[in-house]
Design a protein around this motif. Structure first.
Motif, PDB file in Angstrom:
ATOM      1  N   ARG A 139       0.608  -2.076   8.028  1.00 40.37           N
ATOM      2  CA  ARG A 139      -0.038  -2.096   6.707  1.00 40.37           C
ATOM      3  C   ARG A 139       0.759  -1.268   5.709  1.00 40.37           C
ATOM      4  O   ARG A 139       0.895  -1.636   4.537  1.00 40.37           O
ATOM      5  CB  ARG A 139      -1.469  -1.542   6.821  1.00 40.37           C
ATOM      6  N   TYR A 140       1.270  -0.164   6.188  1.00 45.29           N
ATOM      7  CA  TYR A 140       2.063   0.705   5.315  1.00 45.29           C
ATOM      8  C   TYR A 140       3.358   0.015   4.889  1.00 45.29           C
ATOM      9  O   TYR A 140       3.816   0.166   3.753  1.00 45.29           O
ATOM     10  CB  TYR A 140       2.373   2.014   6.045  1.00 45.29           C
ATOM     11  N   MET A 141       3.934  -0.770   5.815  1.00 38.67           N
ATOM     12  CA  MET A 141       5.206  -1.427   5.536  1.00 38.67           C
ATOM     13  C   MET A 141       5.027  -2.771   4.826  1.00 38.67           C
ATOM     14  O   MET A 141       6.016  -3.392   4.431  1.00 38.67           O
ATOM     15  CB  MET A 141       5.973  -1.657   6.847  1.00 38.67           C
ATOM     16  N   LEU A 142       3.777  -3.215   4.665  1.00 38.02           N
ATOM     17  CA  LEU A 142       3.525  -4.514   4.044  1.00 38.02           C
ATOM     18  C   LEU A 142       3.991  -4.510   2.594  1.00 38.02           C
ATOM     19  O   LEU A 142       3.688  -3.599   1.827  1.00 38.02           O
ATOM     20  CB  LEU A 142       2.025  -4.829   4.116  1.00 38.02           C
ATOM     21  N   CYS A 143       4.697  -5.536   2.229  1.00 42.15           N
ATOM     22  CA  CYS A 143       5.256  -5.606   0.873  1.00 42.15           C
ATOM     23  C   CYS A 143       4.776  -6.872   0.170  1.00 42.15           C
ATOM     24  O   CYS A 143       5.580  -7.671  -0.327  1.00 42.15           O
ATOM     25  CB  CYS A 143       6.781  -5.574   0.922  1.00 42.15           C
ATOM     26  N   ASP A 144       3.468  -7.089   0.169  1.00 42.90           N
ATOM     27  CA  ASP A 144       2.929  -8.279  -0.492  1.00 42.90           C
ATOM     28  C   ASP A 144       2.336  -7.958  -1.861  1.00 42.90           C
ATOM     29  O   ASP A 144       1.706  -8.815  -2.491  1.00 42.90           O
ATOM     30  CB  ASP A 144       1.866  -8.936   0.386  1.00 42.90           C
ATOM     31  N   GLY A 145       2.521  -6.723  -2.320  1.00 43.58           N
ATOM     32  CA  GLY A 145       2.014  -6.345  -3.633  1.00 43.58           C
ATOM     33  C   GLY A 145       0.612  -5.784  -3.627  1.00 43.58           C
ATOM     34  O   GLY A 145       0.160  -5.238  -4.640  1.00 43.58           O
ATOM     35  N   SER A 146      -0.102  -5.899  -2.501  1.00 43.06           N
ATOM     36  CA  SER A 146      -1.463  -5.360  -2.438  1.00 43.06           C
ATOM     37  C   SER A 146      -1.415  -3.896  -2.026  1.00 43.06           C
ATOM     38  O   SER A 146      -0.548  -3.483  -1.246  1.00 43.06           O
ATOM     39  CB  SER A 146      -2.303  -6.154  -1.436  1.00 43.06           C
ATOM     40  N   PRO A 147      -2.344  -3.087  -2.524  1.00 42.26           N
ATOM     41  CA  PRO A 147      -2.341  -1.658  -2.195  1.00 42.26           C
ATOM     42  C   PRO A 147      -2.912  -1.409  -0.808  1.00 42.26           C
ATOM     43  O   PRO A 147      -3.612  -2.259  -0.245  1.00 42.26           O
ATOM     44  CB  PRO A 147      -3.246  -1.060  -3.267  1.00 42.26           C
ATOM     45  N   ASP A 148      -2.608  -0.258  -0.268  1.00 42.85           N
ATOM     46  CA  ASP A 148      -3.231   0.176   0.977  1.00 42.85           C
ATOM     47  C   ASP A 148      -4.553   0.843   0.605  1.00 42.85           C
ATOM     48  O   ASP A 148      -4.568   1.898  -0.029  1.00 42.85           O
ATOM     49  CB  ASP A 148      -2.322   1.168   1.705  1.00 42.85           C
ATOM     50  N   PRO A 149      -5.700   0.244   0.972  1.00 46.07           N
ATOM     51  CA  PRO A 149      -6.989   0.798   0.530  1.00 46.07           C
ATOM     52  C   PRO A 149      -7.288   2.169   1.112  1.00 46.07           C
ATOM     53  O   PRO A 149      -8.175   2.867   0.615  1.00 46.07           O
ATOM     54  CB  PRO A 149      -8.000  -0.247   1.010  1.00 46.07           C
ATOM     55  N   ALA A 150      -6.576   2.562   2.161  1.00 42.84           N
ATOM     56  CA  ALA A 150      -6.818   3.870   2.768  1.00 42.84           C
ATOM     57  C   ALA A 150      -6.077   4.988   2.049  1.00 42.84           C
ATOM     58  O   ALA A 150      -6.321   6.163   2.321  1.00 42.84           O
ATOM     59  CB  ALA A 150      -6.416   3.844   4.243  1.00 42.84           C
TER      60      ALA A 150
END
Length: 741
Positions: free
Chosen positions: A106-117
């Motif tokens: 999730r931290y490395m995800l680069c789809d433009g969405s924020p990490d809600p945590a």
């Protein structure tokens, strides 16, 4: 003469031969009866002696077996604990690693969405979207999908992260973020609605003169109608393709208004209700009774905060206030319900928690009295108004219908080639109904006809089709949202008509409300029976014969799926059937579609159950999950007769796929002390706890079968996938088959 008389008397006493034979026969019969009675007495004495001897021998044998069991208990329990803990710790370690991988991905995800945590990321996302001027409905729908995914991620973190990895401050942050995301989501839908209504004249139907439009995606259905022609003969609007219609009261037909029916297939309102959460009894803390009189007076004079918590200021919660460690490094934290907010330093109310919930400061272990009082905390019965929906007893299904009456914004005008439109700074404005203006207008029409009548405006009619992905086991009820009290209520709703064949619901309300469909949460409890049987290696099938439906869940390794539902109409649950999920995901999915076989902590208030010792029940689930790779388990009618401290169930070794024959089942009784095989069968006339011939007492089910089961069965148990054992255990604990059947 005297001599003659005596001779005659002697002659009269002489018995005839027949009489002598009769007397002889009677004497023989008497002697025979005495002999028979004596023989019966001796036989009874012998049988009684034999019975007493058997009882003595049985008692001695039972005592011998009990002594033997006690001698082996420590070793057996140690071996059992090693087996179970080995499986569960291995599963816990794997789950922890998987969570770490998911977190890293999730931290490395680069789809433009924020990490809600991460607060910085999610706050930036919320603020940027809130300030965005792009309120085109397509843009809002695309963004809303991201928001719903973020909410799901946070809900998953709250429900699946163990307490050791999620502290209270993080949980509070997640809940606050969820509420903020839900709030901004509705704000954007309102802005998009206003944007569409500002261009209503351009989208008007040429034939009717009204604007009618429908927007549909997988999460929402938006039906919008604008009163552009203001024809007093207008009756209502039917969005036929979406099976939604409304009847407009006559006084509104000449008003510059619009009607919005916004069906959200999710519920972002119920979590604001105080009945959504288990009720707790207010337990006074040590020293609280010593508050001085001035503090009490100040407390009484302070107004009670009963309204919504949005916009109110609360003192920040510091790290020291949420975590106070004593000299041994042990802390105690708890949540209690408070009728009023205490003075600073006594308790703190979090904006993210429902009204009435306060976080009590950690208490030093040395204060044993306070700890004891907190341990005695129990649920408190709350008397609700008759029309308030208790969300501990009822569940909302199919999402929420936002049924709103709004003011029609000024429409663009074409003047000499220019398009002129009046822009308003306010957001979407809601039109009050009923209002005094409308009442006055209505009363002036035919005042002579209303002299003896109450000037009440007509109600609003609504017709909807029940959602196709939800199961209703009885006629659904309608509840409307009370925004002042933040609760669902059943008042102000009338003329409810249910077309069962077409699954259509029609009703009237005295004004425009948000509404939802509700159903008794516990319709399928208690269960009629249940069965858990192995299917293949690291596979099992759990069947629950609930009150109104038969449910089959297939378990494979660490996932499970809903296999079949006997009693389901028109394959309504095709969206969740046959899909592999984690136990928690399956539980949530089944609840959301109206199939609830998962008791909550206070379900006993609404369902008749078989009360059992909780320690024995939990131990039974652990042992059943351990043996589930090779043994089947099933419901027994004798569980009801066994009493509070004992659990009776049917058990059978089963190594091949398929059903278990009735002749293969045996009865076993479990308690906190020992396990035993019963002599009776499921078809015996009465219950008895006599030990089966040739069997012994053991401390666990595993050791009961260790010496008598096949080597294949024991190998399966020892080599079973820990994730499979953990998955079975999660389902058994969630369904609680031993007390709710």
């Amino acid at each position: 003469s005297t001599t003659g008389s005596a001779g005659a008397s002697k002659k009269g006493k002489k018995l005839s031969k027949a009489e002598r034979e009769r007397l002889k026969k009677e004497e023989e019969e008497r002697r025979h009866i005495e002999e028979v009675l004596e023989e019966a007495r001796l036989k009874a004495e012998k049988e009684e002696a034999e019975r007493l001897e058997r009882e003595r021998q049985a008692k001695e044998e039972r005592e011998r077996l009990e002594i033997k069991e006690r001698e082996c208990r420590n070793d057996e329990l140690a071996e059992l604990r090693q087996l179970i803990e080995g499986k569960l710790i291995a599963a816990k370690t794997t789950h922890s690693k998987n969570r770490a991988i998911v977190k890293r991905n999730r931290y490395m995800l680069c789809d433009g969405s924020p990490d809600p945590a991460i607060p910085q990321e999610i706050n930036t996302f919320i603020n940027l979207w809130r300030e965005s001027k792009d309120v085109n409905i397509k843009t809002v729908l695309d963004k809303s999908k991201t928001v719903l995914i973020l909410i799901s991620e946070l809900e998953f973190l709250l429900s699946n992260t163990p307490a050791s990895e999620l502290n209270e401050s993080q949980a509070t942050q997640y809940r606050s973020t969820i509420l903020e995301l839900q709030k901004v989501l509705l704000e954007k839908y309102n802005e998009a609605t206003k944007y569409m209504l500002m261009r209503a004249s351009a989208m008007a139907n040429i034939e009717t003169g009204y604007m009618e439009t429908v927007i549909v995606d997988e999460n929402i259905t938006l039906c919008l109608w604008a009163n552009l022609s203001r024809n007093s003969r207008f009756k209502g609007c039917n969005f036929s393709e979406n099976k939604i219609s409304f009847e407009l009261p006559k006084p509104l037909t000449v008003c510059a208004i619009a009607v919005r029916i916004f069906h959200a297939r999710y519920d972002h309102l119920s979590n604001l209700c105080h009945t959504f959460y288990p009720r707790k009894k207010r337990i006074p803390l040590v020293g609280e009774s010593e508050i001085n009189q001035s503090e009490k007076k100040e407390e009484e004079e302070r107004p009670t905060e009963e309204g919504p918590m949005e916009g109110k200021e609360f003192p920040p919660v510091t790290e020291d206030e949420t975590k106070l460690e004593d000299t041994e490094g042990v802390m105690l934290q708890t949540l209690l319900f408070f009728p009023k907010r205490r003075k600073e330093g006594k308790s703190l109310i979090h904006p993210s928690l429902p009204a009435g919930v306060a976080v009590v400061h950690s208490i030093n272990r040395g204060n044993k009295k306070a700890v004891a009082e907190l341990e005695e905390e129990e649920e408190e019965e709350e008397i609700l108004e008759n029309d308030v929906v208790d969300l501990r007893q009822y569940i909302t299904l199919g999402g929420v219908y936002y049924f709103d009456l709004v003011k029609l914004p000024p429409q663009p005008k074409q003047i000499k080639g220019w398009t002129i439109v009046e822009l308003l700074d306010s957001g979407l404005e809601f039109f009050p109904y009923p209002s005094e203006t409308l009442k006055n207008n209505s009363s002036n029409v035919k005042i002579e006809e209303k002299e003896n009548e109450t000037l009440a405006l007509p109600p609003v009619g609504v017709t909807i089709k029940l959602p196709e992905n939800v199961m209703f086991f009885e006629t659904p009820q309608i509840a409307r949202w009370d925004n002042t009290g933040k609760q669902w209520k059943t008042d102000c709703i009338s003329n409810l008509v249910y077309d069962e064949e077409n699954k259509m619901m029609s009703f009237r309300m005295n004004t425009f409300y948000h509404f939802t469909l509700i159903q008794d949460t516990h319709l399928n409890m208690p269960y009629q029976s249940w069965e858990l049987r192995p299917n293949n290696n690291n596979e099992a099938v759990l069947t629950v014969f609930a009150a109104l439906i038969e449910i089959e869940i297939q378990i494979r390794h660490d996932h499970c799926q809903l296999n079949s539902l006997l009693g389901e109409e028109n394959n309504r649950l095709s969206e969740i059937k046959g899909k592999w999920m984690t136990p928690q995901a399956l539980i949530t999915a089944m609840k959301n579609v109206g199939v609830n076989i998962f008791p909550a902590q206070d379900t006993y208030k609404y369902v008749s159950i078989i009360a059992k010792d909780q320690h024995a029940e939990q131990a039974a689930y652990e042992q059943m999950s351990l043996l589930s790779p090779a043994f089947g388990f099933s419901w027994s009618k004798w569980n009801l007769k066994a009493g509070y401290h004992h659990i009776v169930l049917k058990v059978s070794e089963h190594l091949k796929p398929g059903l278990i024959a009735n002749r293969d089942w045996s009865l076993y009784m479990l308690s906190a002390e020992r396990i035993q095989k019963l002599k009776i069968t499921e078809f015996s006339e009465k219950f008895s706890d006599d030990l089966a011939n040739g069997s012994e007492f053991h401390s666990s089910l595993y050791h009961m079968f260790k010496d008598v089961a096949s080597s294949t069965a024991i190998d399966r148990i020892k080599s079973a996938d820990p994730l499979f054992v953990d998955c079975v255990l999660q389902l058994l604990k969630a369904i609680r088959v031993l007390t709710f059947s």
